[in-house]
Design a protein around this motif. Structure first.
Motif, PDB file in Angstrom:
ATOM      1  N   LEU A 246      -1.176   2.752   2.958  1.00  0.00           N
ATOM      2  CA  LEU A 246      -1.325   3.739   1.971  1.00  0.00           C
ATOM      3  C   LEU A 246      -0.629   3.205   0.691  1.00  0.00           C
ATOM      4  O   LEU A 246      -1.058   3.652  -0.255  1.00  0.00           O
ATOM      5  N   THR A 247       0.437   2.444   0.760  1.00  0.00           N
ATOM      6  CA  THR A 247       1.005   2.097  -0.626  1.00  0.00           C
ATOM      7  C   THR A 247      -0.092   1.102  -1.215  1.00  0.00           C
ATOM      8  O   THR A 247      -0.250   1.223  -2.648  1.00  0.00           O
ATOM      9  N   LEU A 248      -0.688   0.157  -0.559  1.00  0.00           N
ATOM     10  CA  LEU A 248      -1.710  -0.796  -1.086  1.00  0.00           C
ATOM     11  C   LEU A 248      -2.702  -0.021  -1.597  1.00  0.00           C
ATOM     12  O   LEU A 248      -3.440  -0.307  -2.633  1.00  0.00           O
ATOM     13  N   ALA A 249      -3.240   0.931  -0.724  1.00  0.00           N
ATOM     14  CA  ALA A 249      -4.223   1.842  -1.431  1.00  0.00           C
ATOM     15  C   ALA A 249      -4.257   2.372  -2.699  1.00  0.00           C
ATOM     16  O   ALA A 249      -4.839   2.594  -3.597  1.00  0.00           O
ATOM     17  N   GLY A 250      -2.887   3.115  -2.597  1.00  0.00           N
ATOM     18  CA  GLY A 250      -2.399   3.682  -4.005  1.00  0.00           C
ATOM     19  C   GLY A 250      -2.403   2.731  -4.864  1.00  0.00           C
ATOM     20  O   GLY A 250      -2.565   3.010  -6.319  1.00  0.00           O
ATOM     21  N   ALA A 251      -1.817   1.651  -4.941  1.00  0.00           N
ATOM     22  CA  ALA A 251      -1.887   0.501  -6.010  1.00  0.00           C
ATOM     23  C   ALA A 251      -3.114   0.207  -6.422  1.00  0.00           C
ATOM     24  O   ALA A 251      -3.403  -0.135  -7.610  1.00  0.00           O
TER      25      ALA A 251
END
Length: 355
Positions: A246-251
């Motif tokens: 989720l963090t990489l998707a948000g970034a």
């Protein structure tokens, strides 16, 4: 308890008195847990406890019957796999009493009744049992013994990582990227992912432990490795997958002007997960996660979407729940409080959930 056993060197071992109390069910709870954990790695103590259990009138005949049934099942599966004739053939025809494991004893003389000893077995029995349980293991757990260690660890990490939750996580991540770049929504997708991300680990934790998630829940709960320890291991596995994804998707999404960063959801997500675990100590994992998720939807998602479901309006509505040191400190304090409550309630996970 003894601190040393002759011939085994220093270290804690089970003595005859503790083995007798454990077999009779009168040992203290902490002593019983110590015995159960210790006998997993100490064969001498396991034999001592087994011998003590067989001398108890209430459990001796029951254990003997269970052992005979298990050996007969293993022998039957071995015969079926190898295409061997039934073990009761010639012996029964000659009027000889033959035990379910008589055909496994290569040293027995003809016409002699043979039985397996309580604490040991012949090499032939071990070999046949290993071959038979190779197929049985895959049927019981769903995992072939030939799979790699990584695959078996993934399977043991809990139902969430091998079920619908993992698929839902992939759908959310790929859907966010597809809407942003494929559908041309751009930066308007980031606030939508921001308010969704904290509840995804929550759902994974809810599906990782409990009566509804584990077919052997009652057995697992009674072991020293069950309860809160197993729940935390599976929760860590869920977070270990969802947090990077989720963090990489948000970034990877286009940044929204003045909006929170891609990692702003981490502390809220951690606080929600710990809150669900703490509440689950009272009402069960599934109910606890459902209650926390409902509160998030009612007090965060609903107010954040009151100005509009997407775009700048959603970002403006969601920002107060994620942006700023004060807000993040509040989430961190909430996570710490829930962790302390969970530690205080850790013994509640040693008992079975109510249906």
């Amino acid at each position: 308890m003894s601190r040393e056993r002759t011939g085994r060197g220093p270290g804690w071992h089970v003595d005859a008195g503790l083995a007798a109390r454990y077999a009779a069910g009168t040992a203290a709870e902490s002593d019983a847990w110590s015995v159960e954990k210790h006998v997993e790695a100490c064969g001498a103590c396991a034999a001592l406890v087994s011998s003590a259990a067989r001398t108890v009138p209430e459990t001796g005949p029951l254990l003997a019957g269970i052992r005979a049934a298990v050996l007969e099942r293993v022998a039957a599966e071995a015969r079926g796999a190898a295409g061997c004739p039934p073990y009761a053939g010639a012996g029964a025809a000659a009027g000889t009493a033959v035990s379910p494991t008589a055909h496994l004893d290569t040293t027995a003389s003809p016409g002699t009744a043979t039985t397996a000893s309580a604490g040991s077995g012949s090499g032939a029995a071990v070999g046949v049992a290993a071959g038979a349980t190779h197929t049985a293991a895959a049927g019981a757990t769903g995992v072939s013994p030939r799979l790699s260690r990584a695959a078996r660890v993934l399977w043991a990490s809990g139902p969430a990582l091998r079920g619908a939750w993992a698929a839902a996580l992939c759908v959310v991540v790929l859907g966010a990227l597809g809407l942003s770049y494929g559908a041309g929504l751009g930066a308007s997708v980031r606030p939508l992912l921001l308010v969704t991300a904290p509840v995804l680990p929550l759902a994974g934790v809810a599906l990782s432990y409990g009566r509804h998630a584990d077919p052997l829940y009652e057995v697992v709960t009674s072991t020293p490795s069950g309860g809160l320890r197993l729940l935390l291991v599976r929760a860590a596995a869920v977070l270990g997958v969802s947090v990077p994804a989720l963090t990489l998707a948000g970034a990877a999404l286009p940044p929204a002007a003045g909006g929170p960063g891609a990692a702003a959801w981490l502390l809220p997500g951690l606080a929600l997960t710990l809150a669900a675990l703490a509440l689950g100590s009272f009402v069960g994992s599934r109910r606890g996660a459902a209650a926390v998720g409902g509160a998030w939807a009612l007090f965060v998602v609903a107010p954040a979407t009151s100005g509009g479901p997407a775009g700048a309006a959603l970002m403006a509505g969601a920002a107060p729940y994620f942006s700023g040191p004060a807000v993040q400190s509040g989430w961190a304090s909430g996570a710490l409080a829930c962790a302390l409550l969970l530690a205080a309630r850790r013994r509640s996970f040693d008992h079975l959930e109510t249906p």
